[in-house]
Write an enzyme that holds these catalytic residues in place. Sequence first.
Site, short mmCIF file in Angstrom:
data_model
loop_
_atom_site.label_atom_id
_atom_site.label_comp_id
_atom_site.label_asym_id
_atom_site.label_seq_id
_atom_site.Cartn_x
_atom_site.Cartn_y
_atom_site.Cartn_z
N GLU A 154 0.86 -1.18 0.00
CA GLU A 154 0.00 0.00 0.00
C GLU A 154 0.91 1.24 0.00
O GLU A 154 2.00 1.21 0.60
CB GLU A 154 -0.85 -0.02 1.27
CG GLU A 154 -1.62 1.25 1.58
CD GLU A 154 -2.19 1.26 3.01
OE1 GLU A 154 -1.50 0.80 3.93
OE2 GLU A 154 -3.34 1.73 3.17
N ASN A 193 -7.08 6.07 -1.53
CA ASN A 193 -5.98 5.16 -1.26
C ASN A 193 -6.21 3.99 -2.20
O ASN A 193 -7.18 3.24 -2.01
CB ASN A 193 -6.01 4.73 0.21
CG ASN A 193 -4.77 3.98 0.63
OD1 ASN A 193 -4.01 3.51 -0.22
ND2 ASN A 193 -4.56 3.88 1.93
N LYS A 219 -9.50 1.85 -1.60
CA LYS A 219 -9.64 1.32 -0.23
C LYS A 219 -10.97 1.72 0.39
O LYS A 219 -11.31 2.90 0.49
CB LYS A 219 -8.49 1.84 0.64
CG LYS A 219 -8.42 1.27 2.05
CD LYS A 219 -7.16 1.75 2.74
CE LYS A 219 -7.00 1.16 4.12
NZ LYS A 219 -5.73 1.64 4.76
N GLU A 253 -6.11 8.60 7.96
CA GLU A 253 -6.63 8.24 6.64
C GLU A 253 -8.02 8.80 6.41
O GLU A 253 -8.36 9.15 5.30
CB GLU A 253 -6.63 6.71 6.47
CG GLU A 253 -5.23 6.12 6.38
CD GLU A 253 -5.27 4.66 6.01
OE1 GLU A 253 -4.87 3.83 6.85
OE2 GLU A 253 -5.67 4.33 4.90
N CYS A 305 -4.66 -2.99 3.04
CA CYS A 305 -4.37 -2.82 4.45
C CYS A 305 -5.54 -3.15 5.38
O CYS A 305 -5.87 -4.30 5.55
CB CYS A 305 -3.82 -1.43 4.70
SG CYS A 305 -2.81 -1.39 6.15
N ASN A 356 0.45 -1.02 5.35
CA ASN A 356 1.35 -0.21 6.16
C ASN A 356 0.79 -0.28 7.58
O ASN A 356 -0.24 0.38 7.85
CB ASN A 356 1.34 1.26 5.73
CG ASN A 356 2.13 1.54 4.46
OD1 ASN A 356 3.13 2.24 4.49
ND2 ASN A 356 1.68 1.02 3.34
#
Length: 316
Positions: free
Chosen positions: A47, A110, A127, A146, A172, A197
């Site tokens: 990611e 993302n 994501k 995020e 993730c 991550n």
Amino acid sequence: MSRIIIAGAAQLGPIELDTPRKAVVQRMMELMREAHSKGCNVVVYPEMALTTFFPRWWFENQEEVDVFFERSMPNPDVAPLFELAQKLGVGFYLGYCELAEEDGRQRHFNTSILVNDKGKIVGKYRKVHLPGHAEHKPQDPWQHLEKRYFEPGDLGFPVWRTMGGVMGMCLCNDRRWPETYRVMGLQGVEMVLLGYNTPQLDQLGGEPAFIRVFHNNLSMQAGAYQNGTWVVAAAKAGNEGGIDMMGGSCIITPQGEIVAAAHTFDDELVVAKCDLDECRFNKENIFNFAAHRQIHHYKLITERTGAVAPTEDADA
Ligand code: ING
């Protein structure tokens, strides 16, 4: 019959705020060359593979944030990786921050893309599950912003028939949610590619490192087993931005076994020979969805977001 894909999880060590994308791409190309030398057909990068995991910091202005985003894909920084992959005939998954102009506005996702062994971008994923918080928490040793920097993904969990199998992607935190794998499982996924991550510790010290590793493996092994799919997972690892990021890149069989795993916190390629026909046993027996699922009992899963416990005391 066997349908073999040799998969590589290309773990990346730390990428710092001032690490140029070109330097990262050179490291990724080195891993791609190693993968090709080991017969890999597909390589998975982490990611947010081109930059540091910047949501660990609070940025006040959008201009400061947008430097971490790609406005086009491919672009001049990543073109050498695309060219090498096409030359070697290796497909790849790439996680990156996507700045898109859509519906007359700028959108921040993302994102990951799936590039086939002919160099064609065959799929894109954004994501869905954004962990952490949107507000600044200055009292915390680091942030997880995020929800401030990205929108939730709007593409769902698609799969693609490519490179001899049915492949899907996630990113993730998605790997912790059973819905992620089941939606792809209901589309016949045979190999889920994902990058992550993940800090070795949470910022409030609520979970020891060993339990974070356990949860990392548990989530992906369960997803693989319960949907009869391979999982190829690549971490961004090591001490990045002053935070120790977990490694543990690995390749998991449709029976949920970890057959190959990273043992460093640096750039490291993890390789496994994956027979996609090994997916069939679970898909045709214990997780034969058509034969066993009772979807009229599952309505709450899509009708209710948060949990609601009963208030009535059954013992009264
Ligand atoms: N990182 C972490 C992850 O889901 C996290 C955030 C860690 C959430 C541990 C909960 C527990 O692996 C990202 N980028 O999603």
